[in-house]
Scaffold this motif. Structure first.
Motif, mmCIF file in Angstrom:
data_model
loop_
_atom_site.group_PDB
_atom_site.id
_atom_site.type_symbol
_atom_site.label_atom_id
_atom_site.label_comp_id
_atom_site.label_asym_id
_atom_site.label_seq_id
_atom_site.Cartn_x
_atom_site.Cartn_y
_atom_site.Cartn_z
ATOM 1 N N MET A 130 0.615 22.345 3.260
ATOM 2 C CA MET A 130 0.870 22.595 4.839
ATOM 3 C C MET A 130 0.191 23.779 5.246
ATOM 4 S SD MET A 130 2.750 20.140 5.652
ATOM 5 C CE MET A 130 3.442 20.515 7.283
ATOM 6 N N SER A 131 0.030 24.958 4.583
ATOM 7 C CA SER A 131 -0.620 25.985 5.194
ATOM 8 C C SER A 131 -1.954 25.887 5.402
ATOM 9 C CB SER A 131 -0.685 27.101 3.910
ATOM 10 O OG SER A 131 -1.426 26.713 2.742
ATOM 11 N N ASP A 132 -2.618 24.850 5.025
ATOM 12 C CA ASP A 132 -4.126 24.432 5.611
ATOM 13 C C ASP A 132 -4.184 23.757 6.992
ATOM 14 O OD1 ASP A 132 -5.392 26.019 3.510
ATOM 15 O OD2 ASP A 132 -5.326 24.071 2.036
ATOM 16 N N MET A 133 -2.896 23.318 7.269
ATOM 17 C CA MET A 133 -2.719 22.579 8.676
ATOM 18 C C MET A 133 -3.239 23.263 9.909
ATOM 19 S SD MET A 133 0.206 20.098 10.224
ATOM 20 C CE MET A 133 0.397 19.336 8.844
ATOM 21 N N LEU A 134 -4.218 22.602 10.653
ATOM 22 C CA LEU A 134 -4.704 23.349 11.855
ATOM 23 C C LEU A 134 -3.699 22.956 13.173
ATOM 24 C CD1 LEU A 134 -8.334 22.836 11.368
ATOM 25 C CD2 LEU A 134 -6.949 25.030 11.340
ATOM 26 N N THR A 135 -3.449 23.795 13.970
ATOM 27 C CA THR A 135 -2.623 23.498 14.984
ATOM 28 C C THR A 135 -3.403 24.051 16.149
ATOM 29 O OG1 THR A 135 -0.665 24.061 13.886
ATOM 30 C CG2 THR A 135 -0.608 24.160 16.343
ATOM 31 N N LEU A 136 -3.575 23.310 17.416
ATOM 32 C CA LEU A 136 -4.244 23.454 18.443
ATOM 33 C C LEU A 136 -3.336 23.599 19.564
ATOM 34 C CD1 LEU A 136 -7.377 23.458 19.527
ATOM 35 C CD2 LEU A 136 -6.990 20.986 20.462
ATOM 36 N N THR A 137 -3.656 24.835 20.400
ATOM 37 C CA THR A 137 -2.977 24.831 21.548
ATOM 38 C C THR A 137 -3.745 25.365 22.842
ATOM 39 O OG1 THR A 137 -2.607 27.226 21.025
ATOM 40 C CG2 THR A 137 -0.711 25.848 20.422
ATOM 41 N N THR A 138 -3.453 25.132 23.881
ATOM 42 C CA THR A 138 -4.270 25.365 25.279
ATOM 43 C C THR A 138 -3.496 26.343 25.954
ATOM 44 O OG1 THR A 138 -3.200 23.698 26.580
ATOM 45 C CG2 THR A 138 -5.134 23.164 25.265
ATOM 46 N N HIS A 139 -4.143 27.457 26.530
ATOM 47 C CA HIS A 139 -3.492 28.521 27.343
ATOM 48 C C HIS A 139 -4.140 28.639 28.944
ATOM 49 C CE1 HIS A 139 -1.824 29.892 23.511
ATOM 50 N NE2 HIS A 139 -2.840 29.344 23.150
ATOM 51 N N PRO A 140 -3.282 28.620 29.551
ATOM 52 C CA PRO A 140 -3.890 28.776 31.163
ATOM 53 C C PRO A 140 -4.237 30.036 31.527
ATOM 54 C CG PRO A 140 -1.532 28.543 31.040
ATOM 55 C CD PRO A 140 -1.923 28.341 29.712
ATOM 56 N N SER A 141 -4.318 31.137 30.509
ATOM 57 C CA SER A 141 -4.803 32.391 30.773
ATOM 58 C C SER A 141 -5.045 33.014 29.398
ATOM 59 C CB SER A 141 -3.699 33.333 31.501
ATOM 60 O OG SER A 141 -3.995 34.639 31.450
ATOM 61 N N ILE A 142 -6.038 33.890 29.409
ATOM 62 C CA ILE A 142 -6.587 34.589 27.899
ATOM 63 C C ILE A 142 -5.375 35.549 27.534
ATOM 64 C CG2 ILE A 142 -8.210 36.158 28.984
ATOM 65 C CD1 ILE A 142 -9.931 35.275 26.472
ATOM 66 N N ALA A 143 -4.769 35.936 28.674
ATOM 67 C CA ALA A 143 -3.926 36.963 28.462
ATOM 68 C C ALA A 143 -2.658 36.733 27.256
ATOM 69 C CB ALA A 143 -3.102 37.531 29.877
ATOM 70 N N ALA A 144 -2.517 35.240 27.139
ATOM 71 C CA ALA A 144 -1.682 34.809 26.244
ATOM 72 C C ALA A 144 -2.051 34.916 24.589
ATOM 73 C CB ALA A 144 -1.209 33.532 26.692
ATOM 74 N N ILE A 145 -3.323 35.398 24.634
ATOM 75 C CA ILE A 145 -4.012 35.367 23.245
ATOM 76 C C ILE A 145 -4.395 36.882 23.026
ATOM 77 C CG2 ILE A 145 -5.679 34.652 21.733
ATOM 78 C CD1 ILE A 145 -6.119 32.190 23.650
ATOM 79 N N ASP A 146 -4.026 37.375 21.698
ATOM 80 C CA ASP A 146 -3.964 38.779 21.329
ATOM 81 C C ASP A 146 -5.415 39.202 21.361
ATOM 82 O OD1 ASP A 146 -4.681 40.793 18.886
ATOM 83 O OD2 ASP A 146 -2.723 41.327 19.826
ATOM 84 N N PRO A 147 -5.788 40.178 22.221
ATOM 85 C CA PRO A 147 -7.452 40.536 22.186
ATOM 86 C C PRO A 147 -8.029 40.907 20.962
ATOM 87 C CG PRO A 147 -5.976 41.911 24.002
ATOM 88 C CD PRO A 147 -5.043 41.125 23.063
ATOM 89 N N GLN A 148 -7.388 41.634 19.938
ATOM 90 C CA GLN A 148 -7.902 41.710 18.863
ATOM 91 C C GLN A 148 -8.199 40.385 18.055
ATOM 92 O OE1 GLN A 148 -5.388 44.744 17.001
ATOM 93 N NE2 GLN A 148 -6.844 46.278 17.553
ATOM 94 N N ASP A 149 -7.185 39.367 18.151
ATOM 95 C CA ASP A 149 -7.483 38.123 17.178
ATOM 96 C C ASP A 149 -8.556 37.394 17.858
ATOM 97 O OD1 ASP A 149 -5.280 38.874 15.764
ATOM 98 O OD2 ASP A 149 -3.725 37.442 16.693
#
Length: 377
Positions: A1-20
């Motif tokens: 299960m740890s290899d499962m990929l999860t896809l999400t969409t985000h209406p702003s890049i602010a929701a994603i960590d800058p370092q990541d």
């Protein structure tokens, strides 16, 4: 299960960590979190612009392993790899071409990674996810523009159609100085460029290179005036807002080279460049006073000077411009990927792009004969 990929969409890049996000990139300034965030926070993209952020994030075991700058588009402006004719044909056939999805950097005709990931498995996951999201939101198709050649090969395997267009880039072949570069040119072209640079630099003022803390707010006031004039003539109105330049001053001034021509201390012309690990990218130019060859000096020759001095491999000076050939910029292929949901239109597009790729290859070969380099090997 740890290899499962999860896809999400985000209406702003602010929701994603800058370092990541940046940890998946290759250092290209235009796909950094700070550049894309500046576009959003300044209102250059978002509601009312036709560029609605819908960034993809791919996670494995809770960790970000892939990302894609993605936008829902309601027009085809500001892309530089254009599909206007496709849109018209699609609509004549009774289809609805917009919205479409665009994996790109808005208003930025500079190649770089669009499938931000550490391995091809995650890149393939992003391409598959892009198709899924296209279906889910009811878009006509998805387009990945100014991508890497290696990404184009992955996209083709995933069912996307590859497209090749062309730009002019200056390539550093280990030159130690501008004179070393001139020595690689034919005698007549060498003389022409020396004369051109001498005339440009005799405009009566000085040329300055500004980076980092040397950049001050009043420099952006001057450049905004240049940019508005150029944008009004090229696009009817500028794509970027004044607030965008304030944002990049705050977060990206170390990634910027602003070349200014000043007359008695007053800026009269300027060229804005962004710096990557191995390239300098010319983006915008403008002026409030006309002087012979000053455009070529600030945009092309000064960028070459910087690339040589700092050991950069190339100068990417933006879209179009056959005049770049005479200044030592060479034709290079530019890659993109395209997919539409309608199978009949996809087949027609495949046939068209196959013919276009052959024609573009012939054009690049023909243009290479017009470079100013010596033909004696």
């Amino acid at each position: 299960m740890s290899d499962m990929l999860t896809l999400t969409t985000h209406p702003s890049i602010a929701a994603i960590d800058p370092q990541d996000w940046d940890g998946l990139g290759d250092g290209n300034p235009f796909t950094t979190h700070r550049f894309l965030l500046a576009l959003e926070q300044s209102g250059s993209v978002g509601t009312g612009t036709g560029w609605q952020p819908l960034h993809l994030a791919l996670e494995r075991g809770g960790a970000l392993v892939g990302a894609m700058p993605l936008y829902a588009k309601s027009h085809s402006q500001g892309e530089y790899i254009f599909d206007h004719a496709w849109a018209q044909a699609y609509m004549r056939a009774g289809g609805r071409y917009y919205p479409k999805l665009q994996a790109a950097v808005p208003f930025t005709p500079a190649s770089g990674a669009r499938l931000l990931a550490r391995d091809d498995g995650a890149r393939a996951g992003l391409l598959d996810g892009l198709m899924q999201v296209t279906d889910r939101v009811g878009a006509s198709g998805a387009h990945v523009t100014f991508c890497l050649e290696s990404e184009s090969a992955l996209g083709r395997a995933a069912g996307f159609l590859p497209r090749i267009t062309q730009q002019y880039h200056w390539l550093n072949r280990g030159y130690g100085s501008y004179d070393d570069f001139l020595a690689a040119l034919s005698s007549r072209k060498r003389k022409d460029l020396r004369k051109e640079r001498a005339r440009a630099q005799a405009f009566g003022g000085t040329i300055r290179h500004l980076r980092g803390d040397d950049l001050r707010p009043h420099h952006w006031d001057a450049f905004w005036e240049f940019y508005q004039d150029t944008g009004a003539r090229k696009w009817g109105q500028p794509y970027l807002t004044r607030a965008f330049f304030d944002r990049i001053h705050e977060t990206m001034r170390d990634d910027i080279l602003l070349v200014l021509a000043e007359d008695d201390g007053t800026p009269i012309a300027g060229a804005l460049n962004f710096l990557g690990p191995d390239a300098i990218y010319g983006r915008y130019w403008g002026c409030v006073a006309d002087h012979a060859f000053l455009h070529f000096e600030l945009c092309y020759h000064q960028a070459i000077d910087h690339a040589i001095a700092h050991g950069l491999s190339r100068v990417e000076a933006g879209a179009q411009g056959d005049h770049k050939l005479a200044r030592g910029y060479e034709p290079v292929p530019i890659h993109s990927l395209h997919w539409v949901r309608d199978p009949g239109f996809l087949r027609a597009l495949d046939d068209y792009l196959d013919q276009e790729r052959r024609a573009m290859g012939d054009e690049i070969d023909a243009l290479a004969d017009f470079t100013p380099f010596r033909k004696d090997g």
